[in-house]
Write a protein that holds these residues in place. Structure first.
Motif, PDB file in Angstrom:
ATOM      1  N   THR A  50       0.833  -1.203   0.000  1.00  0.00           N
ATOM      2  CA  THR A  50       0.000   0.000   0.000  1.00  0.00           C
ATOM      3  C   THR A  50       0.865   1.249   0.000  1.00  0.00           C
ATOM      4  O   THR A  50       0.460   2.274  -0.520  1.00  0.00           O
ATOM      5  CB  THR A  50      -0.932   0.026   1.216  1.00  0.00           C
ATOM      6  N   SER A  55      -3.255   3.358  -4.526  1.00  0.00           N
ATOM      7  CA  SER A  55      -4.332   2.469  -4.088  1.00  0.00           C
ATOM      8  C   SER A  55      -5.646   3.217  -4.017  1.00  0.00           C
ATOM      9  O   SER A  55      -6.217   3.428  -2.960  1.00  0.00           O
ATOM     10  CB  SER A  55      -3.985   1.875  -2.721  1.00  0.00           C
ATOM     11  N   GLY A  57      -9.707   3.970  -5.532  1.00  0.00           N
ATOM     12  CA  GLY A  57     -10.966   3.299  -5.270  1.00  0.00           C
ATOM     13  C   GLY A  57     -11.204   2.030  -6.034  1.00  0.00           C
ATOM     14  O   GLY A  57     -10.590   1.763  -7.056  1.00  0.00           O
ATOM     15  N   GLY A  58     -12.126   1.258  -5.535  1.00  0.00           N
ATOM     16  CA  GLY A  58     -12.584   0.058  -6.200  1.00  0.00           C
ATOM     17  C   GLY A  58     -14.072   0.159  -6.451  1.00  0.00           C
ATOM     18  O   GLY A  58     -14.788   0.894  -5.776  1.00  0.00           O
ATOM     19  N   ALA A  61     -16.597  -0.354  -3.516  1.00  0.00           N
ATOM     20  CA  ALA A  61     -16.479   0.454  -2.303  1.00  0.00           C
ATOM     21  C   ALA A  61     -17.493   1.580  -2.312  1.00  0.00           C
ATOM     22  O   ALA A  61     -17.747   2.217  -3.334  1.00  0.00           O
ATOM     23  CB  ALA A  61     -15.061   1.015  -2.182  1.00  0.00           C
ATOM     24  N   VAL A  64     -13.959   5.428  -0.185  1.00  0.00           N
ATOM     25  CA  VAL A  64     -12.533   5.109  -0.327  1.00  0.00           C
ATOM     26  C   VAL A  64     -11.763   6.070   0.573  1.00  0.00           C
ATOM     27  O   VAL A  64     -11.779   7.289   0.369  1.00  0.00           O
ATOM     28  CB  VAL A  64     -12.064   5.246  -1.784  1.00  0.00           C
ATOM     29  N   LYS A  95     -19.821   0.147   2.637  1.00  0.00           N
ATOM     30  CA  LYS A  95     -18.531  -0.544   2.693  1.00  0.00           C
ATOM     31  C   LYS A  95     -17.399   0.454   2.479  1.00  0.00           C
ATOM     32  O   LYS A  95     -17.465   1.293   1.572  1.00  0.00           O
ATOM     33  CB  LYS A  95     -18.481  -1.628   1.619  1.00  0.00           C
ATOM     34  N   LYS A  97     -13.385   1.100   1.679  1.00  0.00           N
ATOM     35  CA  LYS A  97     -12.068   0.629   1.268  1.00  0.00           C
ATOM     36  C   LYS A  97     -11.045   1.509   1.979  1.00  0.00           C
ATOM     37  O   LYS A  97     -10.895   2.696   1.677  1.00  0.00           O
ATOM     38  CB  LYS A  97     -11.873   0.728  -0.238  1.00  0.00           C
ATOM     39  N   TYR A  98     -10.355   0.914   2.947  1.00  0.00           N
ATOM     40  CA  TYR A  98      -9.414   1.654   3.777  1.00  0.00           C
ATOM     41  C   TYR A  98      -7.992   1.287   3.360  1.00  0.00           C
ATOM     42  O   TYR A  98      -7.612   0.118   3.344  1.00  0.00           O
ATOM     43  CB  TYR A  98      -9.620   1.316   5.255  1.00  0.00           C
ATOM     44  N   THR A  99      -7.194   2.297   3.008  1.00  0.00           N
ATOM     45  CA  THR A  99      -5.850   2.064   2.508  1.00  0.00           C
ATOM     46  C   THR A  99      -4.848   2.920   3.251  1.00  0.00           C
ATOM     47  O   THR A  99      -5.034   4.135   3.377  1.00  0.00           O
ATOM     48  CB  THR A  99      -5.760   2.381   1.003  1.00  0.00           C
ATOM     49  N   ARG A 124     -10.227   8.690  -4.624  1.00  0.00           N
ATOM     50  CA  ARG A 124     -10.296   8.684  -3.162  1.00  0.00           C
ATOM     51  C   ARG A 124     -11.390   9.652  -2.741  1.00  0.00           C
ATOM     52  O   ARG A 124     -11.511  10.741  -3.306  1.00  0.00           O
ATOM     53  CB  ARG A 124      -8.956   9.096  -2.541  1.00  0.00           C
TER      54      ARG A 124
END
Length: 402
Positions: A50, A55, A57-58, A61, A64, A95, A97-99, A124
């Motif tokens: 990471t 990294s 967004g997906g 998610a 983000v 949900k 997405k934590y990076t 993000r």
């Protein structure tokens, strides 16, 4: 886990990892991942991927969220899980997405600035940057205003002393994640009981010669020196800044200063190789747990403080959801859970009773919950113009040999 890390107790291990990953340390500030030691430690702790990749967004998610490593609560049984984020998902169905992909303010800004300059999405929705860079982001028009309707807890529970600043007086663009305080720390065994009470002691007292460390963060070190000179970090001139640089340079020339460090002062302070230094309050909670001989001083002349800020980049795909996440963390029970894990000062008012339920010792620790008398001594470094930032950083880099 890397064998080196496995030999350290949890508090020291956390501080060691943070020294290479938070971006407030010398390695992360100037040479992250350039040396084999840093690369090995990051790989061993599972943060290498990471830290090195974009990294964003997906598609699956709903939010983000990009943050610094070791800056959120973790499940004791599964370090990949974050109880507060899981609680947010259970409460809202969103949900996250934590990076942990922010390792250095400048490095991260360089990564996202090309998209921001073109008015494009950074992939993000929420990012955490230190207040000086947050001010720059606001000045450049790179962040969006919060919708007050989506952050009622934040508006209500933000502690009064964080409610306005020179770059965001109405708190339209940013809410603090945590406050960082710069204090004086010393190893009582290494100083033979001598207690340094001011930055002047660090710079001139013969008892500490060759065993003093200052920070690689310009605003923290120079801010503390300005205070020792009777100057205000909120209102200083070029002449004041240059006088502070000259004062530190004299200490360097006289070999009073051992070196400039990031969080990597932790082990040397614990061992006594560093007798006294400037240190961050959140680190001291962990260091003192491992080394009781390490003490801290809140100087009478005051201390430098800063905040890490929650920002919504322009074109964020899930702005409303990100605001809901920020608002979630401004509930006192959630804020207390976060503080109990990261040890940094919360910007959320009214968390003491909640923290008492989790950890009475921490609730009574002035490094975690400072008294009003202590917070009154905190001073933020004023926002700089682009020209000032260029000149000041260059002068400080020359001083530190960076």
């Amino acid at each position: 886990m890397h064998p080196f890390l496995s030999r350290l107790s949890p508090p020291t291990r956390a501080a060691a990892v943070r020294s290479l990953t938070t971006g407030r340390g010398a390695l992360s500030r100037r040479s992250l991942l350039r040396g084999t030691a840093a690369t090995g430690l990051l790989a061993a702790t599972g943060t290498f991927a990471t830290a090195c990749s974009d990294s964003g967004g997906g598609s699956d998610a709903d939010v983000v969220f990009s943050n610094w490593p070791l800056y959120i609560d973790v499940d004791d049984k599964d370090k990949s899980k974050h109880p507060t984020l899981e609680a947010f998902t259970q409460q809202t169905g969103l949900k996250v997405k934590y990076t942990e992909d922010i390792n250095d303010n400048n490095e991260f800004f360089a990564k996202i600035q090309p998209q921001l300059a073109k008015g494009k999405d950074t992939k993000r929705d929420l990012i955490v940057l230190t207040n000086w860079l947050a001010a720059k982001m606001v000045r450049l028009g790179y962040v969006q205003k919060y919708n007050p309707a989506n952050v009622p807890n934040a508006a209500r529970n933000l502690d009064a002393r964080f409610r306005g600043n020179s770059w965001d007086p109405q708190r339209e663009f940013a809410y603090p994640w945590a406050e960082l305080s710069t204090l004086i720390a010393y190893n009582a065994k290494a100083t033979d009981g001598f207690r340094p009470t001011s930055v002047e002691d660090l710079l001139t007292n013969e008892k500490l010669k060759g065993k003093v460390a200052l920070l690689t963060e310009m605003r923290d070190t120079i801010g503390m020196v300005l205070l020792a000179m009777g100057k205000s970090p909120e209102k200083f001139t070029d002449d004041d800044f240059n006088a502070a640089i000259d004062k530190v340079q004299k200490a360097v020339d006289k070999q009073q200063i051992r070196r400039f460090t990031g969080n990597d002062y932790a082990q040397e302070l614990g061992s006594g190789d560093i007798a006294a230094c400037l240190a961050w309050s959140g680190d001291l909670v962990q260091i003192k747990a491992e080394h009781p001989e390490v003490e801290f001083v809140i100087p009478d002349h005051g201390y430098a403080s800063s905040t890490d800020e929650l920002l919504l980049p322009i074109k964020a795909q899930h702005k409303d959801n990100a605001e809901k996440l920020v608002d979630f963390y401004y509930q006192p029970p959630v804020a207390a859970q976060l503080v109990a894990s990261i040890n940094y000062i919360s910007p959320v008012s009214g968390i003491r009773d909640e923290l008492l339920k989790i950890s009475p010792d921490m609730a009574n620790n002035p490094l975690v919950l400072p008294t009003p008398e202590v917070t009154a001594k905190g001073h933020a470094f004023r926002a700089l113009t682009e020209d000032e930032e260029t000149r000041y950083e260059a002068a400080f880099a020359k001083l530190t040999g960076a």
